[in-house]
Structure formats: structure tokens, C-alpha cells
Design an enzyme around this catalytic site. Structure first.
Site, PDB file in Angstrom:
ATOM      1  CE  LYS A 149      -1.375   2.102   3.541  1.00  0.00           C
ATOM      2  NZ  LYS A 149      -1.908   2.522   4.852  1.00  0.00           N
ATOM      3  CG  ASP A 203      -6.889   3.421   2.610  1.00  0.00           C
ATOM      4  OD1 ASP A 203      -7.846   3.147   1.857  1.00  0.00           O
ATOM      5  OD2 ASP A 203      -6.742   4.558   3.104  1.00  0.00           O
TER       6      ASP A 203
END
Length: 225
Positions: free
Chosen positions: A121, A139
Site C-alpha cells: 500500500k 487501504d
């Protein structure tokens, strides 16, 4: 609504109504963004923005951060989530950045993930924001909102990422990350989405499935006639 139509409606709406969406983390250069994103894991951007001014004043670059101790870094970030681990990650990240990349934030996602504290991420955030790479970071907000709207049917962040990359226009990937985050942060919140305030219920699969039978609503701005 067909998936292709939902994607088209999503891009059309947000490109019109939020064309300049960007991260809410405060930073001035790639190094500062990398530090801020590492710190932001499981923590709010608001909290990180309260911590980073003093942190960046003390450690303005990778050299000063690499030369510090974990204990000293901890003293600057102790109010964020998991400060012990993050202090270790920051020092380790700076040291590896100097040793393996000559202090330059790498462009490739695979190289970014070699840095301590940098998962997929975080790597995607850096690649897309700093280097405008066709990547999208997933996320909790992106995962939730993309599934709720009906852009994806996915049970893992990686599956969400793959579907979004497949169906979103390449040039929208970086900003779509922010569209989804901001919508999830302020409207499509986790426990009780604010459907009564949401401007995109007309394209949302969650709303289609969960609204009360017979409920009427006003036509939203941007909704097709």
C-alpha cells in the site's frame, strides 16, 4: 447498473466534482511523504500532521534520520499508533535508502517494498503520487468503498487493487485512490455510511440493496436523467 457503466459514472462524477483530490498528509518532498505514509498506517492523517513538523525539523533528510537512534525517533512519534515499531522502521528505512539507493526514493513498487516499514500500500502511494505511476493503493477506505459502490467484488486488498487497475482508465488510477479515500473518510464511513448525504447513491450497489422499499430521494447532482 452494469460494471462498465458504474465505472464510467464514478469517473465522470468525481473528475467533475473533485478534480484536484490529493492526500491530506502534509509534506514537501518525496522523503517527507514516505515518512508520513509509513507513520499513517492505522493512524489518522490529522494525528500524523500534528507529529511531522517537529519530526521533519529534527530529521530533514534520510542522512539525519539514519544517524539517529530508535529511542530518539520514538520520542517524536510516541503519540501515533505502534510508535515502537514505526520508530524502528523509520531508522531502518533511512539506513537502507542510503545504503541501497543512494538516498533517492526508488520509483519501482518492488524496490520500495524492500525498505523497512513499506508494504504494498505504501509503495503504491509513493509510486503514484511522486512518480505518477499507474498504481492504486488500497487501504481500509478504498477496500470498503470500492466494494460498497460495486466497483469491485473482492475479499482481499490485492484483489481490489487488481480489479481497479483493470477497469479504471490508466490516467485516473492515482487520483481515484484519493476519491475513494476521501469519500470513505467523510461520507461512506465504516459503521454507518451517510447515505442520506451521499451524492452518488444513484450509482451505488450498497444503496440499491439496502434502501428501504418505496424510499424516495432527490436526484443528485451529476445523476443522469
Amino acid at each position: 447498473m452494469l460494471k462498465k457503466d458504474r465505472y464510467r459514472a464514478f469517473v465522470d462524477y468525481f473528475s467533475t466534482h473533485n478534480p484536484d483530490a490529493q492526500t491530506e498528509l502534509n509534506y514537501h518532498n518525496p522523503y517527507e511523504l514516505l515518512v508520513a505514509v509509513i507513520l499513517s498506517a492505522q493512524c489518522t492523517d490529522k494525528r500524523i500532521n500534528q507529529v511531522t513538523p517537529a519530526l521533519f525539523a529534527r530529521y530533514p533528510d534520510a542522512e539525519t534520520l539514519a544517524a539517529s537512534s530508535v529511542d530518539e525517533v520514538y520520542s517524536y512519534i510516541k503519540s501515533v499508533s505502534y510508535p515502537n515499531n514505526k520508530a524502528k522502521h523509520l531508522v531502518g528505512m533511512a539506513q537502507k535508502l542510503l545504503a541501497d539507493f543512494n538516498g533517492v526514493i526508488p520509483e519501482e513498487v518492488n524496490d520500495l517494498q524492500k525498505l523497512p516499514g513499506v508494504g504494498r500500500k505504501t509503495a503504491n502511494v509513493i509510486a503514484s503520487v511522486i512518480y505518477q505511476a499507474p498504481a492504486i493503493a488500497v487501504d481500509t477506505h478504498v477496500f470498503r468503498v470500492a466494494n460498497r459502490i460495486g466497483l469491485v467484488d473482492a475479499k482481499t486488498p490485492l484483489a481490489v487493487e487488481k480489479q481497479l487497475v483493470k477497469y479504471l482508465p490508466r490516467e485516473t488510477l492515482a487520483i481515484a485512490h484519493h476519491w475513494l479515500i476521501l469519500h470513505g473518510r467523510y461520507v461512506c464511513i465504516a459503521r454507518k455510511p451517510k447515505c442520506e448525504e451521499c451524492p452518488i447513491t444513484w450509482m451505488c450497489r450498497y444503496y440499491e440493496r439496502n434502501r428501504m422499499p418505496g424510499t424516495k430521494r432527490k436526484k443528485a447532482v451529476g445523476e443522469p436523467q
